[in-house]
Design a protein around this motif. Sequence first.
Motif, PDB file in Angstrom:
ATOM      1  N   VAL A  93       0.845  -1.256  -0.184  1.00 31.67           N
ATOM      2  CA  VAL A  93      -0.049   0.026   0.105  1.00 31.67           C
ATOM      3  C   VAL A  93       1.000   1.338  -0.039  1.00 31.67           C
ATOM      4  O   VAL A  93       2.062   1.363   0.132  1.00 31.67           O
ATOM      5  CB  VAL A  93      -1.014   0.194   1.125  1.00 31.67           C
ATOM      6  N   THR A  94       0.107   2.320  -0.295  1.00 26.43           N
ATOM      7  CA  THR A  94       0.732   3.809   0.004  1.00 26.43           C
ATOM      8  C   THR A  94       0.332   4.435   1.289  1.00 26.43           C
ATOM      9  O   THR A  94      -0.778   4.644   1.239  1.00 26.43           O
ATOM     10  CB  THR A  94       0.666   4.419  -1.374  1.00 26.43           C
ATOM     11  N   LYS A  95       0.963   4.759   2.281  1.00 26.90           N
ATOM     12  CA  LYS A  95       0.711   5.596   3.363  1.00 26.90           C
ATOM     13  C   LYS A  95       1.129   7.078   3.109  1.00 26.90           C
ATOM     14  O   LYS A  95       2.478   7.018   2.896  1.00 26.90           O
ATOM     15  CB  LYS A  95       0.973   4.784   4.474  1.00 26.90           C
ATOM     16  N   THR A  96       0.852   7.891   3.994  1.00 23.05           N
ATOM     17  CA  THR A  96       1.341   9.335   4.168  1.00 23.05           C
ATOM     18  C   THR A  96       2.010   8.973   5.518  1.00 23.05           C
ATOM     19  O   THR A  96       1.472   8.907   6.343  1.00 23.05           O
ATOM     20  CB  THR A  96       0.416  10.250   4.125  1.00 23.05           C
ATOM     21  N   ARG A  97       3.334   9.392   5.713  1.00 24.28           N
ATOM     22  CA  ARG A  97       4.073   9.701   6.943  1.00 24.28           C
ATOM     23  C   ARG A  97       4.736  10.911   6.893  1.00 24.28           C
ATOM     24  O   ARG A  97       5.665  11.000   5.733  1.00 24.28           O
ATOM     25  CB  ARG A  97       4.945   8.428   7.014  1.00 24.28           C
ATOM     26  N   HIS A  98       4.714  11.690   7.924  1.00 22.19           N
ATOM     27  CA  HIS A  98       5.489  12.742   8.117  1.00 22.19           C
ATOM     28  C   HIS A  98       5.281  13.510   6.722  1.00 22.19           C
ATOM     29  O   HIS A  98       6.269  14.447   6.416  1.00 22.19           O
ATOM     30  CB  HIS A  98       7.160  12.553   8.422  1.00 22.19           C
ATOM     31  N   GLY A  99       4.176  13.763   6.152  1.00 24.14           N
ATOM     32  CA  GLY A  99       3.630  14.585   4.924  1.00 24.14           C
ATOM     33  C   GLY A  99       4.164  13.984   3.875  1.00 24.14           C
ATOM     34  O   GLY A  99       3.958  14.688   2.928  1.00 24.14           O
ATOM     35  N   LYS A 100       4.497  12.838   3.413  1.00 23.71           N
ATOM     36  CA  LYS A 100       5.159  12.356   2.355  1.00 23.71           C
ATOM     37  C   LYS A 100       4.610  10.976   1.965  1.00 23.71           C
ATOM     38  O   LYS A 100       4.403  10.193   3.022  1.00 23.71           O
ATOM     39  CB  LYS A 100       6.791  12.144   2.464  1.00 23.71           C
ATOM     40  N   LYS A 101       4.100  10.556   0.916  1.00 24.04           N
ATOM     41  CA  LYS A 101       3.510   9.285   0.499  1.00 24.04           C
ATOM     42  C   LYS A 101       4.806   8.473   0.483  1.00 24.04           C
ATOM     43  O   LYS A 101       5.834   8.614  -0.137  1.00 24.04           O
ATOM     44  CB  LYS A 101       2.977   9.397  -0.800  1.00 24.04           C
ATOM     45  N   VAL A 102       4.617   7.018   1.232  1.00 25.50           N
ATOM     46  CA  VAL A 102       5.690   5.918   1.205  1.00 25.50           C
ATOM     47  C   VAL A 102       5.051   4.905   0.948  1.00 25.50           C
ATOM     48  O   VAL A 102       3.913   4.524   1.098  1.00 25.50           O
ATOM     49  CB  VAL A 102       6.206   6.235   2.653  1.00 25.50           C
ATOM     50  N   LYS A 103       5.934   3.962   0.489  1.00 25.62           N
ATOM     51  CA  LYS A 103       5.621   2.303   0.316  1.00 25.62           C
ATOM     52  C   LYS A 103       5.404   1.905   1.602  1.00 25.62           C
ATOM     53  O   LYS A 103       6.337   2.077   2.698  1.00 25.62           O
ATOM     54  CB  LYS A 103       6.380   1.721  -0.462  1.00 25.62           C
TER      55      LYS A 103
END
Length: 127
Positions: A93-103
């Motif tokens: 999935v793709t999640k938003t962490r610390h304002g950035k989209k990450v795998k």
Amino acid sequence: GTWYYKEDGRIKHCKITAHTVDGRKLYKILPEKEYAKWENRVEHQNIKEHRKLISKINTIQFQAYKLKWHGITSFNTNGWVTGAGNGIYYVPVTKTRHGKKVKAIRFGSGAGNYFDRYGYKTKKLAR
């Protein structure tokens, strides 16, 4: 790759390769007749030998199969010839962490792929 997640306040990891999860080899699900043969063989041992064999099998191998979850190709692993239930689901999935989209990897379990946690590529993201 290696995925980090937080569990009970600690950072843990899960290593997934093309043919293993955390060092356990992945095998295709056996055809029904072959599964029945192995299940019969395992079930007819005395309880001590049965538990010993199941414990050994579960530390070295899983059965695995591909599936679609909300249109995303993913996979499931569970015990091999052990009647082990629905195992663990792994969904990219793709999640938003610390304002950035990450795998990330979504870990699920149970009959309905119930959410357990997300895994990330770094320990920092897992915190």
